[in-house]
Write an enzyme that holds these catalytic residues in place. Structure first.
Site, PDB file in Angstrom:
ATOM      1  N   CYS A   1     -50.588  32.890 -44.030  1.00 48.71           N
ATOM      2  CA  CYS A   1     -50.314  33.355 -42.660  1.00 48.71           C
ATOM      3  C   CYS A   1     -51.072  34.649 -42.362  1.00 48.71           C
ATOM      4  O   CYS A   1     -50.973  35.634 -43.114  1.00 48.71           O
ATOM      5  CB  CYS A   1     -48.805  33.551 -42.478  1.00 48.71           C
TER       6      CYS A   1
ATOM      7  N   CYS B   1     -48.627  37.526 -41.684  1.00 49.50           N
ATOM      8  CA  CYS B   1     -47.951  37.955 -42.913  1.00 49.50           C
ATOM      9  C   CYS B   1     -48.849  38.891 -43.723  1.00 49.50           C
ATOM     10  O   CYS B   1     -48.379  39.874 -44.309  1.00 49.50           O
ATOM     11  CB  CYS B   1     -47.571  36.745 -43.761  1.00 49.50           C
TER      12      CYS B   1
END
Length: 474
Positions: free
Chosen positions: A169, A172
């Site tokens: 991600c 993230c």
């Protein structure tokens, strides 16, 4: 001066002297039958006069160009979080409105599809989130959690702040440096062994897919705040709060301090005081089974419900767009009493204006991931007019056909609306009072005449029979 005898000569209804008339039993019977027949036929004619008749016709839709069609809906999504639920509308001309929020209301709901709290406001999720600048070396101080130690740690610390992430991600990876720095600062300020009031942890959802699914994680990263002893109604879920604020180190540390300060450390017990005014405004309480209920909007054409966020990534294989249509109708709301009154005009009215109400469309994952659920609706406008041309009601009936399809992108729930260019026009027919009076007179005169003819035939027959009988005896 005209004599009375001349006036009497124009009498249409000349009278037979009473002493020359004869009452008979058969005549009395026929008179009673005739009177009952008149009364019955009069009642039938009166009922027909009072009954409402209509004329149904098909005409070209008379709606003005550019008019928007109102759509009222209440749809529950058991597996879609309020924070990510986005409603988009579009029309066949290419006009698109993304993430409509003005007339949409969202509520978190429980497993029984009942609202559990106040309305969720989309503004609580920031469209732009700040992060620390990348480039510094990251020292991992947050505690990695797995399915084996997750529940244990959540019960051990009064406050557990957990970052659910995925290594692939983009968001993230932006969060990771600030998250680890914040974990280091919180660890130094609130030592887990000496203080023990808070812990910052993380869960890799690519390694702990079942744990993330159990916690209803849909977007990455998802920062959840769990409080000790705040288990929900069933043992499988925990009550939690979601963090929607900036993701830089300073904001994260400030958020955690705001959570810890109300907690007083005691020798053998930690007392948790819920002081919402000291908590960060970027926290929002939800159920773990954080579902969404959408209500009320105006749409010009197609409607699509999907997951969208400007600061999260989604795993399409974990998205489930199952939903329950509690209500779906078009046009202005019509009261049930109005529908009951319209039944006298047309019995079929009101049968298809909410055709999808109560229908459930659930993907039990037997269809696999990335399943889009689509509904194709054909809408026909019905207008009811009084005899004077005044419109009594405008109703939109529709047919619905639903299907599922696999998508390469994020699955969505689609409602395709196609308006018919024709409309049904139901017009109330008025009845003439003069026509009613004419029919009543015809009934009275006709029955009286027929009865008189039958009485004459019966009287003549009986007289003839008596003569024949006298001739035999003679």
């Amino acid at each position: 001066m005209v004599s009375t005898s001349k006036i009497k000569s124009v009498d249409f209804y000349r009278k037979i002297p009473r002493d020359l008339t004869e009452a008979t039993l058969s005549g009395a019977g026929l008179s009673i039958v005739a009177a009952l027949s008149m009364l019955f036929l009069f009642g039938m004619e009166l009922n027909n006069y009072l009954a409402v008749s209509t004329t149904t016709s098909i005409i070209v839709d008379r709606s003005s160009d550019g008019d928007f069609l109102r759509m009222d809906f209440n749809i529950s999504f058991p597996s879609l979080s309020c924070e990510f639920a986005s409603v988009d509308v579009s029309d066949v001309l290419g006009t698109n409105r993304l993430n409509v929020t003005k007339t949409i209301r969202k509520f978190s709901i429980d497993s029984n599809l009942r609202p559990t709290g106040s309305e969720f406001h989309s503004g609580e999720v920031l469209s732009h989130v700040n992060h620390d600048e990348a480039g510094e070396e990251v020292v991992e101080d947050s505690v990695p959690l797995t399915s084996r130690n997750f529940d244990t740690l959540l019960h051990q610390y009064p406050i557990s702040v957990v970052n659910f992430y995925a290594p692939w991600c983009y968001w993230c990876n932006l969060l990771k440096p600030s998250w680890e720095k914040a974990a280091n600062q919180i660890k130094e300020r609130y030592d887990p062994e000496m203080d023990g009031r808070v812990i910052l942890a993380k869960v890799d959802c690519t390694q702990e897919a079942d744990l993330c699914r159990k916690n209803h994680i849909q977007g990455y990263p998802s920062i959840r705040i769990f409080r000790q002893g705040s288990d929900l109604r069933d043992k499988a879920h925990h009550d939690h709060e979601s963090y929607y604020g900036d993701r830089d180190t300073e904001s994260l540390v400030k958020m955690v301090i705001g959570l810890v300060e109300p907690i007083h450390l005691e020798p053998h017990k930690l007392a948790l005081e819920d002081k919402s005014d000291n908590a960060s405004k970027t926290l929002k309480r939800h159920l773990l089974q954080e579902d969404v209920e959408l209500k009320d909007t105006y749409v010009p054409g197609n409607l699509m419900v999907s997951a969208r966020s400007g600061s999260h990534s989604f795993d399409s294989t974990q998205m489930n767009m199952s939903h329950v249509v509690n209500h779906l109708s078009f046009g202005r709301k019509i009261l049930p009493q109005t529908f009951a009154d319209l039944k006298r005009l047309s019995p079929y009215l009101g049968h298809s204006h909410d055709r999808l109400n109560g229908r459930t469309f659930i993907n039990q994952r037997d269809l696999g991931p990335n399943v889009t659920i689509e509904h194709y609706l054909q809408i026909v406008k019905t207008e009811v007019l009084k005899s004077n041309g005044h419109a009594m009601v405008e109703e939109y009936e529709y047919t619905a056909h639903s299907s599922v399809a696999h998508s390469y992108y994020l699955p969505v729930a689609k409602f395709h609306f196609e308006l018919s260019p024709m409309q049904v026009l139901i017009t109330e027919n008025s009845r003439s009072f003069s026509h009613f009076i004419t029919n009543v007179c015809a009934i009275i005169g006709g029955v009286f005449t027929v009865a008189g003819i039958l009485d004459s035939i019966l009287h003549q027959t009986m007289t003839l029979m008596k003569k024949i009988e006298l001739g035999k005896n003679f």
